[in-house]
Design a protein around this motif. Structure first.
Motif, PDB file in Angstrom:
ATOM      1  N   ILE A  37     -50.363 -14.515 -41.944  1.00 45.40           N
ATOM      2  CA  ILE A  37     -51.472 -13.910 -41.211  1.00 45.40           C
ATOM      3  C   ILE A  37     -50.964 -13.355 -39.878  1.00 45.40           C
ATOM      4  O   ILE A  37     -51.292 -12.233 -39.496  1.00 45.40           O
ATOM      5  CB  ILE A  37     -52.611 -14.925 -40.997  1.00 45.40           C
ATOM      6  CG1 ILE A  37     -53.104 -15.451 -42.359  1.00 45.40           C
ATOM      7  CG2 ILE A  37     -53.757 -14.296 -40.217  1.00 45.40           C
ATOM      8  CD1 ILE A  37     -54.036 -16.642 -42.269  1.00 45.40           C
ATOM      9  N   ASN A  38     -50.143 -14.135 -39.189  1.00 38.88           N
ATOM     10  CA  ASN A  38     -49.558 -13.668 -37.919  1.00 38.88           C
ATOM     11  C   ASN A  38     -48.853 -12.340 -38.094  1.00 38.88           C
ATOM     12  O   ASN A  38     -49.068 -11.398 -37.343  1.00 38.88           O
ATOM     13  CB  ASN A  38     -48.547 -14.678 -37.373  1.00 38.88           C
ATOM     14  CG  ASN A  38     -49.165 -15.964 -36.900  1.00 38.88           C
ATOM     15  OD1 ASN A  38     -50.360 -16.037 -36.639  1.00 38.88           O
ATOM     16  ND2 ASN A  38     -48.354 -16.991 -36.800  1.00 38.88           N
ATOM     17  N   HIS A  39     -47.993 -12.262 -39.100  1.00 36.65           N
ATOM     18  CA  HIS A  39     -47.177 -11.060 -39.298  1.00 36.65           C
ATOM     19  C   HIS A  39     -47.994  -9.889 -39.849  1.00 36.65           C
ATOM     20  O   HIS A  39     -47.762  -8.749 -39.461  1.00 36.65           O
ATOM     21  CB  HIS A  39     -45.983 -11.364 -40.198  1.00 36.65           C
ATOM     22  CG  HIS A  39     -45.027 -12.339 -39.582  1.00 36.65           C
ATOM     23  ND1 HIS A  39     -44.300 -12.060 -38.439  1.00 36.65           N
ATOM     24  CD2 HIS A  39     -44.711 -13.600 -39.925  1.00 36.65           C
ATOM     25  CE1 HIS A  39     -43.561 -13.102 -38.115  1.00 36.65           C
ATOM     26  NE2 HIS A  39     -43.794 -14.055 -38.994  1.00 36.65           N
ATOM     27  N   SER A  40     -48.943 -10.171 -40.738  1.00 37.99           N
ATOM     28  CA  SER A  40     -49.758  -9.093 -41.308  1.00 37.99           C
ATOM     29  C   SER A  40     -50.659  -8.454 -40.266  1.00 37.99           C
ATOM     30  O   SER A  40     -50.824  -7.237 -40.233  1.00 37.99           O
ATOM     31  CB  SER A  40     -50.626  -9.620 -42.449  1.00 37.99           C
ATOM     32  OG  SER A  40     -49.820  -9.955 -43.549  1.00 37.99           O
ATOM     33  N   LEU A  41     -51.255  -9.289 -39.437  1.00 36.02           N
ATOM     34  CA  LEU A  41     -52.190  -8.770 -38.439  1.00 36.02           C
ATOM     35  C   LEU A  41     -51.509  -8.417 -37.130  1.00 36.02           C
ATOM     36  O   LEU A  41     -52.055  -7.671 -36.322  1.00 36.02           O
ATOM     37  CB  LEU A  41     -53.299  -9.790 -38.167  1.00 36.02           C
ATOM     38  CG  LEU A  41     -54.159 -10.192 -39.356  1.00 36.02           C
ATOM     39  CD1 LEU A  41     -55.206 -11.199 -38.924  1.00 36.02           C
ATOM     40  CD2 LEU A  41     -54.803  -8.982 -40.007  1.00 36.02           C
ATOM     41  N   GLY A  42     -50.333  -8.997 -36.913  1.00 37.87           N
ATOM     42  CA  GLY A  42     -49.664  -8.782 -35.638  1.00 37.87           C
ATOM     43  C   GLY A  42     -50.387  -9.476 -34.497  1.00 37.87           C
ATOM     44  O   GLY A  42     -50.250  -9.099 -33.332  1.00 37.87           O
ATOM     45  N   GLU A  43     -51.194 -10.453 -34.826  1.00 31.83           N
ATOM     46  CA  GLU A  43     -51.993 -11.186 -33.840  1.00 31.83           C
ATOM     47  C   GLU A  43     -51.792 -12.682 -34.066  1.00 31.83           C
ATOM     48  O   GLU A  43     -51.689 -13.140 -35.201  1.00 31.83           O
ATOM     49  CB  GLU A  43     -53.483 -10.866 -34.000  1.00 31.83           C
ATOM     50  CG  GLU A  43     -53.825  -9.423 -33.787  1.00 31.83           C
ATOM     51  CD  GLU A  43     -54.038  -9.083 -32.315  1.00 31.83           C
ATOM     52  OE1 GLU A  43     -54.017  -9.988 -31.470  1.00 31.83           O
ATOM     53  OE2 GLU A  43     -54.228  -7.890 -32.034  1.00 31.83           O
ATOM     54  N   TYR A  44     -51.781 -13.431 -32.994  1.00 34.99           N
ATOM     55  CA  TYR A  44     -51.587 -14.872 -33.056  1.00 34.99           C
ATOM     56  C   TYR A  44     -52.827 -15.530 -32.465  1.00 34.99           C
ATOM     57  O   TYR A  44     -53.009 -15.538 -31.248  1.00 34.99           O
ATOM     58  CB  TYR A  44     -50.318 -15.264 -32.291  1.00 34.99           C
ATOM     59  CG  TYR A  44     -49.121 -14.514 -32.820  1.00 34.99           C
ATOM     60  CD1 TYR A  44     -48.401 -15.003 -33.900  1.00 34.99           C
ATOM     61  CD2 TYR A  44     -48.754 -13.289 -32.280  1.00 34.99           C
ATOM     62  CE1 TYR A  44     -47.327 -14.296 -34.418  1.00 34.99           C
ATOM     63  CE2 TYR A  44     -47.675 -12.574 -32.793  1.00 34.99           C
ATOM     64  CZ  TYR A  44     -46.978 -13.089 -33.860  1.00 34.99           C
ATOM     65  OH  TYR A  44     -45.911 -12.381 -34.384  1.00 34.99           O
ATOM     66  N   PHE A  45     -53.683 -16.054 -33.332  1.00 33.36           N
ATOM     67  CA  PHE A  45     -54.964 -16.586 -32.895  1.00 33.36           C
ATOM     68  C   PHE A  45     -55.015 -18.102 -32.840  1.00 33.36           C
ATOM     69  O   PHE A  45     -56.057 -18.657 -32.489  1.00 33.36           O
ATOM     70  CB  PHE A  45     -56.080 -16.073 -33.800  1.00 33.36           C
ATOM     71  CG  PHE A  45     -56.301 -14.588 -33.711  1.00 33.36           C
ATOM     72  CD1 PHE A  45     -56.540 -13.964 -32.504  1.00 33.36           C
ATOM     73  CD2 PHE A  45     -56.273 -13.807 -34.859  1.00 33.36           C
ATOM     74  CE1 PHE A  45     -56.755 -12.602 -32.414  1.00 33.36           C
ATOM     75  CE2 PHE A  45     -56.492 -12.439 -34.792  1.00 33.36           C
ATOM     76  CZ  PHE A  45     -56.729 -11.838 -33.560  1.00 33.36           C
ATOM     77  N   THR A  46     -53.953 -18.811 -33.182  1.00 39.25           N
ATOM     78  CA  THR A  46     -53.978 -20.261 -33.130  1.00 39.25           C
ATOM     79  C   THR A  46     -54.389 -20.721 -31.732  1.00 39.25           C
ATOM     80  O   THR A  46     -53.890 -20.220 -30.733  1.00 39.25           O
ATOM     81  CB  THR A  46     -52.608 -20.846 -33.520  1.00 39.25           C
ATOM     82  OG1 THR A  46     -52.326 -20.461 -34.875  1.00 39.25           O
ATOM     83  CG2 THR A  46     -52.589 -22.363 -33.424  1.00 39.25           C
ATOM     84  N   ASP A  47     -55.341 -21.654 -31.703  1.00 39.42           N
ATOM     85  CA  ASP A  47     -55.912 -22.223 -30.466  1.00 39.42           C
ATOM     86  C   ASP A  47     -56.708 -21.210 -29.644  1.00 39.42           C
ATOM     87  O   ASP A  47     -56.862 -21.378 -28.434  1.00 39.42           O
ATOM     88  CB  ASP A  47     -54.840 -22.895 -29.610  1.00 39.42           C
ATOM     89  CG  ASP A  47     -54.338 -24.183 -30.252  1.00 39.42           C
ATOM     90  OD1 ASP A  47     -55.129 -24.836 -30.964  1.00 39.42           O
ATOM     91  OD2 ASP A  47     -53.172 -24.530 -30.052  1.00 39.42           O
ATOM     92  N   LYS A  48     -57.239 -20.191 -30.309  1.00 37.85           N
ATOM     93  CA  LYS A  48     -58.110 -19.222 -29.635  1.00 37.85           C
ATOM     94  C   LYS A  48     -59.480 -19.237 -30.303  1.00 37.85           C
ATOM     95  O   LYS A  48     -59.599 -19.476 -31.503  1.00 37.85           O
ATOM     96  CB  LYS A  48     -57.527 -17.813 -29.702  1.00 37.85           C
ATOM     97  CG  LYS A  48     -56.245 -17.678 -28.900  1.00 37.85           C
ATOM     98  CD  LYS A  48     -55.731 -16.263 -28.927  1.00 37.85           C
ATOM     99  CE  LYS A  48     -54.443 -16.165 -28.125  1.00 37.85           C
ATOM    100  NZ  LYS A  48     -53.864 -14.824 -28.191  1.00 37.85           N
ATOM    101  N   TYR A  49     -60.489 -18.954 -29.517  1.00 37.23           N
ATOM    102  CA  TYR A  49     -61.850 -18.874 -30.040  1.00 37.23           C
ATOM    103  C   TYR A  49     -62.095 -17.515 -30.689  1.00 37.23           C
ATOM    104  O   TYR A  49     -61.522 -16.510 -30.276  1.00 37.23           O
ATOM    105  CB  TYR A  49     -62.876 -19.080 -28.920  1.00 37.23           C
ATOM    106  CG  TYR A  49     -63.020 -20.530 -28.537  1.00 37.23           C
ATOM    107  CD1 TYR A  49     -63.901 -21.355 -29.231  1.00 37.23           C
ATOM    108  CD2 TYR A  49     -62.263 -21.066 -27.507  1.00 37.23           C
ATOM    109  CE1 TYR A  49     -64.028 -22.702 -28.886  1.00 37.23           C
ATOM    110  CE2 TYR A  49     -62.393 -22.410 -27.162  1.00 37.23           C
ATOM    111  CZ  TYR A  49     -63.271 -23.212 -27.862  1.00 37.23           C
ATOM    112  OH  TYR A  49     -63.389 -24.540 -27.524  1.00 37.23           O
ATOM    113  N   ILE A  50     -62.959 -17.537 -31.679  1.00 37.41           N
ATOM    114  CA  ILE A  50     -63.431 -16.289 -32.269  1.00 37.41           C
ATOM    115  C   ILE A  50     -64.506 -15.766 -31.320  1.00 37.41           C
ATOM    116  O   ILE A  50     -65.583 -16.333 -31.207  1.00 37.41           O
ATOM    117  CB  ILE A  50     -63.993 -16.516 -33.685  1.00 37.41           C
ATOM    118  CG1 ILE A  50     -62.886 -16.985 -34.624  1.00 37.41           C
ATOM    119  CG2 ILE A  50     -64.676 -15.241 -34.202  1.00 37.41           C
ATOM    120  CD1 ILE A  50     -63.349 -17.412 -35.998  1.00 37.41           C
TER     121      ILE A  50
END
Length: 174
Positions: A70-83
């Motif tokens: 998911i990190n690599h596909s989206l280019g985003e790192y959301f672990t420990d972040k709120y939606i």
């Protein structure tokens, strides 16, 4: 025995995480969050996995884990972040509403969504969102999920409309 309809056509990682979720011990019909053990999830599925923790008053969703695929596909790192708007822009409200509704209804759901990576590339993804409960009160407080790309690197379908459907149980009469 209980079976679920229309899930055999899911992307392999999404279906694999769904089958893992089904194997977990249950409380009031839903898997216990305390029984989730990443060691038991097949290694090839782990990069596709995400875990969202729900909060109430006000309702919020915190991404506790996001796999490397998911990190690599989206280019985003959301672990420990709120939606919220800062992480998911205009989509945040719909994502949160989906989690809140599914938690209240105590149902799993599948979604097909159009997402944009940092490079600006458009892709269609398939995700499954699987509710998990705490042991004390049986409240849905987590969603285990998996995400997989289902099309597109540069193909943009201007007619695409995201969709979501609940996973419905059907009786297996044999």
């Amino acid at each position: 025995m209980e079976q679920y309809a229309d899930l055999d056509n899911l992307a392999p990682p999404v279906l694999g995480v769904y089958k893992y979720w089904l194997s977990l011990p249950k409380y009031e019909g839903l898997p216990l969050k305390s029984s989730l053990d990443p060691v038991d999830i097949p290694t090839k599925l782990l990069p596709h996995v995400f875990l969202v923790q729900l909060e109430t008053n006000p309702f919020a969703a915190l991404i506790r884990l996001q796999g490397t695929y998911i990190n690599h596909s989206l280019g985003e790192y959301f672990t420990d972040k709120y939606i919220n708007e800062s992480t998911f822009g205009n989509s945040a409200t719909a994502i949160l509403a989906g989690y809140e509704e599914a938690a209240q209804k105590r149902v799993a759901y599948v979604s097909h969504e159009e997402v944009y990576g940092l490079s600006g590339q458009t892709m269609l993804i398939e995700a499954i969102h699987l509710p998990m409960v705490d042991e004390e009160e049986g409240h849905v407080n987590y969603f285990l999920g998996a995400l997989s790309r289902i099309s597109g690197v540069t193909n943009h379908d201007h007619e695409f409309r995201g969709r979501r459907w609940d996973v419905k149980a059907i009786s297996n009469i044999a």
